[in-house]
Design a protein around this motif. Structure first.
Motif, PDB file in Angstrom:
ATOM      1  N   SER A 240       0.805  -1.300  -0.197  1.00  0.00           N
ATOM      2  CA  SER A 240       0.337  -0.046   0.266  1.00  0.00           C
ATOM      3  C   SER A 240       1.016   1.379   0.086  1.00  0.00           C
ATOM      4  O   SER A 240       2.185   1.462   0.172  1.00  0.00           O
ATOM      5  N   LYS A 241       0.066   2.274   0.560  1.00  0.00           N
ATOM      6  CA  LYS A 241       0.646   3.795  -0.223  1.00  0.00           C
ATOM      7  C   LYS A 241       0.049   4.300   0.025  1.00  0.00           C
ATOM      8  O   LYS A 241      -1.252   4.487   0.220  1.00  0.00           O
ATOM      9  N   ASP A 242       1.090   5.927   1.082  1.00  0.00           N
ATOM     10  CA  ASP A 242       0.692   6.714   1.474  1.00  0.00           C
ATOM     11  C   ASP A 242       0.854   7.784   0.305  1.00  0.00           C
ATOM     12  O   ASP A 242       1.761   8.510   1.176  1.00  0.00           O
ATOM     13  N   ASN A 243       0.090   8.804  -0.749  1.00  0.00           N
ATOM     14  CA  ASN A 243       0.643   9.584  -1.288  1.00  0.00           C
ATOM     15  C   ASN A 243       0.887  11.097  -0.214  1.00  0.00           C
ATOM     16  O   ASN A 243       2.424  11.523  -0.382  1.00  0.00           O
ATOM     17  N   SER A 244       0.209  11.079   0.468  1.00  0.00           N
ATOM     18  CA  SER A 244       0.496  12.248   0.726  1.00  0.00           C
ATOM     19  C   SER A 244       1.897  12.454   2.698  1.00  0.00           C
ATOM     20  O   SER A 244       2.472  13.302   2.298  1.00  0.00           O
ATOM     21  N   ARG A 245       2.276  10.840   2.058  1.00  0.00           N
ATOM     22  CA  ARG A 245       3.017  11.071   3.424  1.00  0.00           C
ATOM     23  C   ARG A 245       4.806  10.610   2.482  1.00  0.00           C
ATOM     24  O   ARG A 245       5.560  10.593   2.784  1.00  0.00           O
ATOM     25  N   LYS A 246       4.091  10.019   1.143  1.00  0.00           N
ATOM     26  CA  LYS A 246       5.288   9.960   0.577  1.00  0.00           C
ATOM     27  C   LYS A 246       5.725   8.341   1.310  1.00  0.00           C
ATOM     28  O   LYS A 246       7.230   8.402   0.814  1.00  0.00           O
ATOM     29  N   ARG A 247       5.047   7.398   1.081  1.00  0.00           N
ATOM     30  CA  ARG A 247       5.275   6.123   2.377  1.00  0.00           C
ATOM     31  C   ARG A 247       5.168   5.286   1.268  1.00  0.00           C
ATOM     32  O   ARG A 247       3.861   5.548   0.594  1.00  0.00           O
ATOM     33  N   VAL A 248       5.639   3.548   1.420  1.00  0.00           N
ATOM     34  CA  VAL A 248       5.056   2.466   0.422  1.00  0.00           C
ATOM     35  C   VAL A 248       5.002   1.519   1.784  1.00  0.00           C
ATOM     36  O   VAL A 248       6.374   1.911   3.057  1.00  0.00           O
ATOM     37  N   TYR A 249       4.006   1.412   2.138  1.00  0.00           N
ATOM     38  CA  TYR A 249       4.163  -0.260   2.622  1.00  0.00           C
ATOM     39  C   TYR A 249       4.209  -1.053   2.556  1.00  0.00           C
ATOM     40  O   TYR A 249       3.664  -1.754   1.172  1.00  0.00           O
ATOM     41  N   LEU A 250       4.854  -2.347   3.267  1.00  0.00           N
ATOM     42  CA  LEU A 250       4.248  -3.776   3.214  1.00  0.00           C
ATOM     43  C   LEU A 250       3.875  -4.741   4.294  1.00  0.00           C
ATOM     44  O   LEU A 250       4.790  -4.587   5.030  1.00  0.00           O
ATOM     45  N   GLN A 251       2.664  -4.937   4.287  1.00  0.00           N
ATOM     46  CA  GLN A 251       1.931  -6.018   5.392  1.00  0.00           C
ATOM     47  C   GLN A 251       2.014  -6.891   5.048  1.00  0.00           C
ATOM     48  O   GLN A 251       2.500  -7.638   3.980  1.00  0.00           O
ATOM     49  N   MET A 252       3.024  -8.232   5.151  1.00  0.00           N
ATOM     50  CA  MET A 252       3.488  -9.481   5.573  1.00  0.00           C
ATOM     51  C   MET A 252       2.619 -10.268   6.900  1.00  0.00           C
ATOM     52  O   MET A 252       3.055 -10.564   7.919  1.00  0.00           O
ATOM     53  N   ASP A 253       1.855 -10.978   6.509  1.00  0.00           N
ATOM     54  CA  ASP A 253       1.665 -12.252   7.431  1.00  0.00           C
ATOM     55  C   ASP A 253       2.194 -13.219   6.730  1.00  0.00           C
ATOM     56  O   ASP A 253       1.955 -14.068   5.952  1.00  0.00           O
ATOM     57  N   SER A 254       1.283 -14.424   8.329  1.00  0.00           N
ATOM     58  CA  SER A 254       1.687 -15.379   8.123  1.00  0.00           C
ATOM     59  C   SER A 254       3.037 -15.854   7.113  1.00  0.00           C
ATOM     60  O   SER A 254       3.610 -16.449   6.200  1.00  0.00           O
ATOM     61  N   LEU A 255       4.438 -15.253   7.852  1.00  0.00           N
ATOM     62  CA  LEU A 255       5.646 -15.095   7.235  1.00  0.00           C
ATOM     63  C   LEU A 255       5.907 -17.510   7.760  1.00  0.00           C
ATOM     64  O   LEU A 255       5.702 -17.363   8.786  1.00  0.00           O
ATOM     65  N   LYS A 256       7.209 -17.112   6.828  1.00  0.00           N
ATOM     66  CA  LYS A 256       7.369 -18.421   6.138  1.00  0.00           C
ATOM     67  C   LYS A 256       8.792 -18.247   6.346  1.00  0.00           C
ATOM     68  O   LYS A 256       9.201 -17.296   5.701  1.00  0.00           O
ATOM     69  N   PRO A 257       9.709 -19.165   6.910  1.00  0.00           N
ATOM     70  CA  PRO A 257      11.583 -19.236   7.278  1.00  0.00           C
ATOM     71  C   PRO A 257      11.651 -19.228   5.670  1.00  0.00           C
ATOM     72  O   PRO A 257      13.154 -18.049   5.543  1.00  0.00           O
ATOM     73  N   GLU A 258      10.937 -19.357   4.739  1.00  0.00           N
ATOM     74  CA  GLU A 258      11.702 -18.744   3.070  1.00  0.00           C
ATOM     75  C   GLU A 258      11.585 -17.341   2.804  1.00  0.00           C
ATOM     76  O   GLU A 258      11.993 -17.138   1.814  1.00  0.00           O
ATOM     77  N   ASP A 259      10.523 -16.722   3.196  1.00  0.00           N
ATOM     78  CA  ASP A 259      10.521 -15.240   3.133  1.00  0.00           C
ATOM     79  C   ASP A 259      11.985 -14.225   3.927  1.00  0.00           C
ATOM     80  O   ASP A 259      11.856 -13.394   3.039  1.00  0.00           O
ATOM     81  N   THR A 260      12.831 -14.912   4.736  1.00  0.00           N
ATOM     82  CA  THR A 260      13.910 -14.691   5.352  1.00  0.00           C
ATOM     83  C   THR A 260      14.785 -13.835   3.543  1.00  0.00           C
ATOM     84  O   THR A 260      15.149 -14.514   2.703  1.00  0.00           O
ATOM     85  N   ALA A 261      14.857 -12.807   4.196  1.00  0.00           N
ATOM     86  CA  ALA A 261      15.910 -12.152   2.589  1.00  0.00           C
ATOM     87  C   ALA A 261      15.831 -10.838   3.242  1.00  0.00           C
ATOM     88  O   ALA A 261      15.806 -10.174   4.564  1.00  0.00           O
ATOM     89  N   VAL A 262      17.249  -9.706   3.160  1.00  0.00           N
ATOM     90  CA  VAL A 262      16.537  -8.067   2.566  1.00  0.00           C
ATOM     91  C   VAL A 262      15.889  -7.821   2.017  1.00  0.00           C
ATOM     92  O   VAL A 262      15.986  -8.518   0.666  1.00  0.00           O
ATOM     93  N   TYR A 263      15.202  -7.008   2.086  1.00  0.00           N
ATOM     94  CA  TYR A 263      13.912  -6.071   0.791  1.00  0.00           C
ATOM     95  C   TYR A 263      14.291  -5.077   0.884  1.00  0.00           C
ATOM     96  O   TYR A 263      14.417  -4.342   2.057  1.00  0.00           O
ATOM     97  N   TYR A 264      13.885  -4.731   0.117  1.00  0.00           N
ATOM     98  CA  TYR A 264      14.246  -3.521  -0.596  1.00  0.00           C
ATOM     99  C   TYR A 264      13.085  -2.694  -1.416  1.00  0.00           C
ATOM    100  O   TYR A 264      12.455  -3.296  -1.842  1.00  0.00           O
ATOM    101  N   CYS A 265      13.137  -1.405  -0.905  1.00  0.00           N
ATOM    102  CA  CYS A 265      11.931  -0.121  -1.422  1.00  0.00           C
ATOM    103  C   CYS A 265      12.378   0.120  -2.972  1.00  0.00           C
ATOM    104  O   CYS A 265      13.551   0.306  -3.027  1.00  0.00           O
ATOM    105  N   ASN A 266      11.379   0.401  -4.142  1.00  0.00           N
ATOM    106  CA  ASN A 266      11.486   0.668  -5.513  1.00  0.00           C
ATOM    107  C   ASN A 266      10.789   1.569  -6.033  1.00  0.00           C
ATOM    108  O   ASN A 266       9.390   1.408  -5.889  1.00  0.00           O
ATOM    109  N   ILE A 267      11.230   2.798  -6.661  1.00  0.00           N
ATOM    110  CA  ILE A 267      10.679   3.627  -6.860  1.00  0.00           C
ATOM    111  C   ILE A 267      11.467   3.627  -8.317  1.00  0.00           C
ATOM    112  O   ILE A 267      12.195   4.198  -8.836  1.00  0.00           O
ATOM    113  N   GLN A 268       9.896   3.898  -9.066  1.00  0.00           N
ATOM    114  CA  GLN A 268      10.431   3.989 -10.799  1.00  0.00           C
ATOM    115  C   GLN A 268       9.704   5.742 -11.363  1.00  0.00           C
ATOM    116  O   GLN A 268       8.176   4.889 -11.226  1.00  0.00           O
TER     117      GLN A 268
END
Length: 118
Positions: free
Chosen positions: A73-101
């Protein structure tokens, strides 16, 4: 100067939840709101992969491996991007990067580590 800063990563048990935030600076509102915003991840020894993206019209797209568990999701007024992650699994282990194009450039944050382990 454009800057993207991710936060919210950490250690969580399988089945748990985390919410990542990408705080941005240096964008004017019209550019941010019209840009493609995305989250990528890179696990140790693997290539960086797209996790989720959200367009200027708020259409979303997810990797098959996270569909039904992650929400971007995003909040344009705050210029933020979010990632809600539920039911996490061991295979989700990683470095997570934000990207804007935007129309001309692509920007990356420095990443935040997510570790899913008992």
């Amino acid at each position: 100067q454009v800057k993207l800063v991710e936060s919210g990563g950490g250690l969580v048990q399988p089945g748990g939840s985390l919410r990542l935030t990408c705080a941005t600076s240096g964008f004017i509102l019209s550019v941010f709101s019209s840009s493609r915003l995305a989250w990528y991840r890179q696990a140790s020894g693997k290539q960086r992969e797209l996790v989720a993206e959200i367009t200027n019209t708020r259409d979303t797209n997810y990797a098959d491996s996270v569909k039904g568990r992650f929400t971007v999701s995003k909040d344009n007024s705050r210029k933020r991007v979010y990632l809600q992650m539920d039911s996490l699994k061991p295979e989700d282990t990683a470095v997570y990067y934000c990207n804007i194009q935007d129309q001309y450039n692509q920007y990356w944050g420095q990443g935040t580590q997510v570790t899913v382990s008992s």
